[in-house]
Scaffold this active site. Structure first.
Site, PDB file in Angstrom:
ATOM      1  N   TRP A 188      17.444  17.094 -54.716  1.00 15.30           N
ATOM      2  CA  TRP A 188      18.252  18.281 -54.074  1.00 15.30           C
ATOM      3  C   TRP A 188      18.042  19.417 -55.258  1.00 15.30           C
ATOM      4  O   TRP A 188      17.986  19.063 -56.429  1.00 15.30           O
ATOM      5  CB  TRP A 188      19.783  17.780 -54.308  1.00 15.30           C
ATOM      6  CG  TRP A 188      20.452  18.721 -54.017  1.00 15.30           C
ATOM      7  CD1 TRP A 188      20.707  19.626 -52.629  1.00 15.30           C
ATOM      8  CD2 TRP A 188      21.462  19.699 -55.259  1.00 15.30           C
ATOM      9  NE1 TRP A 188      21.528  20.598 -53.115  1.00 15.30           N
ATOM     10  CE2 TRP A 188      21.912  20.937 -54.263  1.00 15.30           C
ATOM     11  CE3 TRP A 188      21.597  19.375 -56.299  1.00 15.30           C
ATOM     12  CZ2 TRP A 188      22.775  21.539 -54.933  1.00 15.30           C
ATOM     13  CZ3 TRP A 188      22.540  20.297 -57.317  1.00 15.30           C
ATOM     14  CH2 TRP A 188      23.006  21.248 -56.227  1.00 15.30           C
ATOM     15  N   GLU A 229      17.109  16.758 -49.690  1.00 13.67           N
ATOM     16  CA  GLU A 229      18.555  16.656 -49.374  1.00 13.67           C
ATOM     17  C   GLU A 229      18.808  18.071 -48.925  1.00 13.67           C
ATOM     18  O   GLU A 229      18.800  18.915 -49.917  1.00 13.67           O
ATOM     19  CB  GLU A 229      19.405  16.069 -50.365  1.00 13.67           C
ATOM     20  CG  GLU A 229      20.972  16.198 -50.065  1.00 13.67           C
ATOM     21  CD  GLU A 229      21.781  15.778 -51.464  1.00 13.67           C
ATOM     22  OE1 GLU A 229      21.102  15.361 -52.350  1.00 13.67           O
ATOM     23  OE2 GLU A 229      23.003  16.070 -51.066  1.00 13.67           O
ATOM     24  N   LYS A 231      21.443  21.412 -47.758  1.00 14.44           N
ATOM     25  CA  LYS A 231      22.785  21.785 -48.170  1.00 14.44           C
ATOM     26  C   LYS A 231      22.965  23.329 -47.261  1.00 14.44           C
ATOM     27  O   LYS A 231      22.229  24.001 -47.104  1.00 14.44           O
ATOM     28  CB  LYS A 231      22.738  21.954 -49.689  1.00 14.44           C
ATOM     29  CG  LYS A 231      24.486  22.317 -49.893  1.00 14.44           C
ATOM     30  CD  LYS A 231      24.478  22.091 -51.387  1.00 14.44           C
ATOM     31  CE  LYS A 231      25.938  22.233 -51.794  1.00 14.44           C
ATOM     32  NZ  LYS A 231      26.369  22.052 -53.255  1.00 14.44           N
ATOM     33  N   ASP A 262      23.441  14.437 -46.596  1.00 12.07           N
ATOM     34  CA  ASP A 262      24.739  14.452 -47.357  1.00 12.07           C
ATOM     35  C   ASP A 262      26.045  15.088 -46.464  1.00 12.07           C
ATOM     36  O   ASP A 262      25.857  16.170 -45.997  1.00 12.07           O
ATOM     37  CB  ASP A 262      24.883  15.373 -48.597  1.00 12.07           C
ATOM     38  CG  ASP A 262      26.044  15.627 -49.252  1.00 12.07           C
ATOM     39  OD1 ASP A 262      27.353  15.440 -48.759  1.00 12.07           O
ATOM     40  OD2 ASP A 262      25.980  15.108 -50.729  1.00 12.07           O
ATOM     41  N   HIS A 265      27.645  18.539 -46.537  1.00 11.24           N
ATOM     42  CA  HIS A 265      26.685  19.664 -46.606  1.00 11.24           C
ATOM     43  C   HIS A 265      26.373  20.290 -45.144  1.00 11.24           C
ATOM     44  O   HIS A 265      25.401  20.937 -44.914  1.00 11.24           O
ATOM     45  CB  HIS A 265      25.166  19.202 -47.011  1.00 11.24           C
ATOM     46  CG  HIS A 265      25.392  19.095 -48.410  1.00 11.24           C
ATOM     47  ND1 HIS A 265      24.247  18.795 -49.316  1.00 11.24           N
ATOM     48  CD2 HIS A 265      26.339  18.955 -49.471  1.00 11.24           C
ATOM     49  CE1 HIS A 265      24.494  18.600 -50.716  1.00 11.24           C
ATOM     50  NE2 HIS A 265      25.819  18.519 -50.615  1.00 11.24           N
ATOM     51  N   HIS A 289      24.247  10.430 -47.963  1.00 11.76           N
ATOM     52  CA  HIS A 289      25.321  10.680 -49.223  1.00 11.76           C
ATOM     53  C   HIS A 289      26.548  10.595 -48.684  1.00 11.76           C
ATOM     54  O   HIS A 289      26.734  11.781 -47.987  1.00 11.76           O
ATOM     55  CB  HIS A 289      24.818  11.920 -49.682  1.00 11.76           C
ATOM     56  CG  HIS A 289      23.928  11.864 -50.956  1.00 11.76           C
ATOM     57  ND1 HIS A 289      23.635  12.885 -51.932  1.00 11.76           N
ATOM     58  CD2 HIS A 289      23.159  10.982 -51.273  1.00 11.76           C
ATOM     59  CE1 HIS A 289      22.644  12.502 -52.726  1.00 11.76           C
ATOM     60  NE2 HIS A 289      22.355  11.270 -52.416  1.00 11.76           N
ATOM     61  N   ASP A 297      34.941  22.269 -50.925  1.00 13.99           N
ATOM     62  CA  ASP A 297      34.248  20.973 -51.766  1.00 13.99           C
ATOM     63  C   ASP A 297      33.746  20.135 -51.011  1.00 13.99           C
ATOM     64  O   ASP A 297      34.254  19.387 -49.899  1.00 13.99           O
ATOM     65  CB  ASP A 297      35.250  20.626 -52.864  1.00 13.99           C
ATOM     66  CG  ASP A 297      34.726  19.215 -53.460  1.00 13.99           C
ATOM     67  OD1 ASP A 297      33.967  19.806 -54.215  1.00 13.99           O
ATOM     68  OD2 ASP A 297      35.064  18.372 -53.608  1.00 13.99           O
ATOM     69  N   ASP A 299      32.464  17.063 -52.332  1.00 21.70           N
ATOM     70  CA  ASP A 299      32.279  15.962 -53.081  1.00 21.70           C
ATOM     71  C   ASP A 299      33.704  15.179 -53.616  1.00 21.70           C
ATOM     72  O   ASP A 299      33.876  14.835 -54.503  1.00 21.70           O
ATOM     73  CB  ASP A 299      31.761  16.344 -54.277  1.00 21.70           C
ATOM     74  CG  ASP A 299      30.012  16.883 -53.995  1.00 21.70           C
ATOM     75  OD1 ASP A 299      29.368  16.090 -53.532  1.00 21.70           O
ATOM     76  OD2 ASP A 299      29.904  17.863 -54.133  1.00 21.70           O
ATOM     77  N   ASP A 329      28.045  10.127 -52.861  1.00 22.67           N
ATOM     78  CA  ASP A 329      27.949  11.239 -53.745  1.00 22.67           C
ATOM     79  C   ASP A 329      29.265  11.977 -53.855  1.00 22.67           C
ATOM     80  O   ASP A 329      29.834  12.628 -53.081  1.00 22.67           O
ATOM     81  CB  ASP A 329      27.085  12.120 -53.114  1.00 22.67           C
ATOM     82  CG  ASP A 329      26.941  13.278 -54.166  1.00 22.67           C
ATOM     83  OD1 ASP A 329      27.154  13.346 -55.074  1.00 22.67           O
ATOM     84  OD2 ASP A 329      25.957  14.312 -53.501  1.00 22.67           O
TER      85      ASP A 329
END
Ligand code: RNT
Ligand code: ZN
Length: 431
Positions: A188, A229, A231, A262, A265, A289, A297, A299, A329
């Site tokens: 990533w 990965e 995003k 993820d 993302h 992820h 955010d 995460d 993650d």
């Protein structure tokens, strides 16, 4: 004794109820137990690592909060992870970032790291009998602060990061060989820009070229595989991200690599769960992820929310649990970090279990007969099935705290260990 008797009794009743819908709870638990979760190391210390450059976390990701007891040494990270794992049922592996190398005998530039910086990790993993995954680190570094790494206009900077990733892939292959279990090496990169750019094409062209160079070196897939990965945007990288979904989807298709989804993302209204059945038609495997996005955010600590449930339902309904690698993650510095691990991993495991318990044969039968009212009713009813009893029984048989019991364990560890860390550090500083 009485408590465990009640848990077993509740399980027997639940088992009967699920059997009425055609679900074998023992088989679901067996499947859950064989699903290894790759636990990320970076919740332990807010994505800090051990390079100690003193420049903090960047690259469009942020850990906010200042909860007591952060791990600041390898031993502390390892100790915290062992505690977290001791409160978790099932199996885990450890997902390490390259900045967590052992640099006690001297720091190494990122393009000079090698297996000797990871010997202590491999020995540790061997002693626990767990596998490891790995990640190159293309952030929190002066050569990344322009916002571009592999897609930088400057060939010297690109070469530096290409070398770094080549080193990381070697280390990953070595992990696989040493530990006897394939290591997934995830790439990533933060590359992108805060504001408008007229160089979208150029940066993607550079990224493609850098990746092509990296992958000219092949490693035995028995030991390591590459994952990519994508995003949508990062903090301070709002206008443009070079490694977008389309970019990596195309790259991984063309080069037979594994795509990493993820779930934080994507656009907020985009359903990542819907991608699984499409991608698995063309790709043999996926990496996830699992995380929780809250506004900007991506995460937050995983919870058993609709998105995570839908994701695992799609995988289980497709019967493809074996083709999906589950990684986590998230990083939250505002709460007890070990508690964050345990809550997050357990939530992912609960989502997997719920999906495995769903009465898929009956649902499919209704589906295929065009009995859509019946399908809807059964989907609704399965939401209030005694899932908690099955989960508690699983924790009991795994000899880990059942239900809320792990809260007290986390509190105890905080009192006995974590709360003493900050004071000890201050003492060292004062001396
Ligand atoms: C960032 C990506 C990436 C990182 C880790 C630390 O948005 O999700 O996976 O979180 O590499
Ligand atoms: Zn991620």
């Amino acid at each position: 004794m009485k408590k465990s008797g009640n848990i077993t009794k509740a399980y027997e009743l639940a088992k009967e109820k699920y059997a009425g819908l055609g679900t074998d709870t023992d088989a679901a638990l067996k499947k859950l137990d064989s699903t290894t979760i790759s636990m990320h190391c970076w919740q332990a210390d807010d994505v800090n690592g051990f390079e100690n450059r003193g420049i903090g976390l960047d690259g469009g990701i942020q850990a906010t909060g200042n909860y007591l007891g952060k791990a600041t040494t390898i031993e502390q990270v390892q100790q915290d992870i062992i505690i977290a794992m001791s409160l978790l049922p099932g199996r885990q592996r450890l997902n390490l970032h390259s900045i967590y190398g052992d640099f006690r005998s001297g720091t190494a530039e990122r393009n000079r790291i090698d297996t000797r910086h990871f010997e202590s990790w491999v020995n540790w993993a061997k002693s626990l009998g767990i596998g490891m995954d790995f990640n190159c680190t293309l952030f929190s570094h002066p050569k990344a602060n322009s916002g571009f790494t592999l897609s930088n206009h400057n060939p010297v900077i690109r070469a530096f990061w290409i070398e770094h990733i080549q080193k990381c892939r070697e280390i990953a292959a070595w992990f696989g060989k040493e530990l006897g279990t394939r290591c997934m090496h995830n790439i990533w990169i933060p590359d992108g820009s805060k504001d408008l750019t007229v160089n979208r094409y150029k940066h993607r062209e550079l990224l493609k070229d850098s990746l092509d160079r990296i992958f000219t070196v092949r490693h035995d897939p028995q030991y390591m595989v590459d994952t990519l990965e994508a995003k949508l945007f990062g903090i301070g990288y709002e206008a443009y991200t070079v490694g977008s979904h389309e970019f990596y989807l195309s790259y991984s298709m063309q080069n037979k690599m594994i795509l990493c989804l993820d779930i934080g993302h994507y656009h907020p209204t985009e359903q990542v769960s819907d991608k699984v059945s499409a991608l698995l038609q063309f790709m043999p495997e996926l990496l996830l992820h699992v995380t929780r996005s809250v506004r900007w955010d991506s995460d937050h600590v995983v919870t058993l929310n609709d998105e995570v449930r839908a994701l695992f339902e799609e995988i289980a309904w497709a019967g493809k649990m074996d083709r999906v690698n589950v990684g986590l993650d998230f990083f939250d510095a505002s709460i007890n970090r070990i508690g964050a691990y345990v809550t997050g991993v357990r939530a992912a495991q609960k989502a997997i279990l719920l999906a495995l318990l769903s009465p898929v044969d009956k649902l499919r039968e209704f589906d295929e007969n065009g009995q859509y009212f019946e399908r809807l009713a059964l989907l609704e009813e399965s939401k209030s099935m005694p899932f908690g009893a099955v989960w508690d029984y699983y924790c009991l048989t795994e000899d880990v705290p059942v239900g809320t019991d792990y809260i007290a364990e986390v509190q105890r560890y905080e009192k006995e260990t974590l709360s003493k860390r900050d004071a000890a550090r201050e003492l060292v500083r004062d001396c």
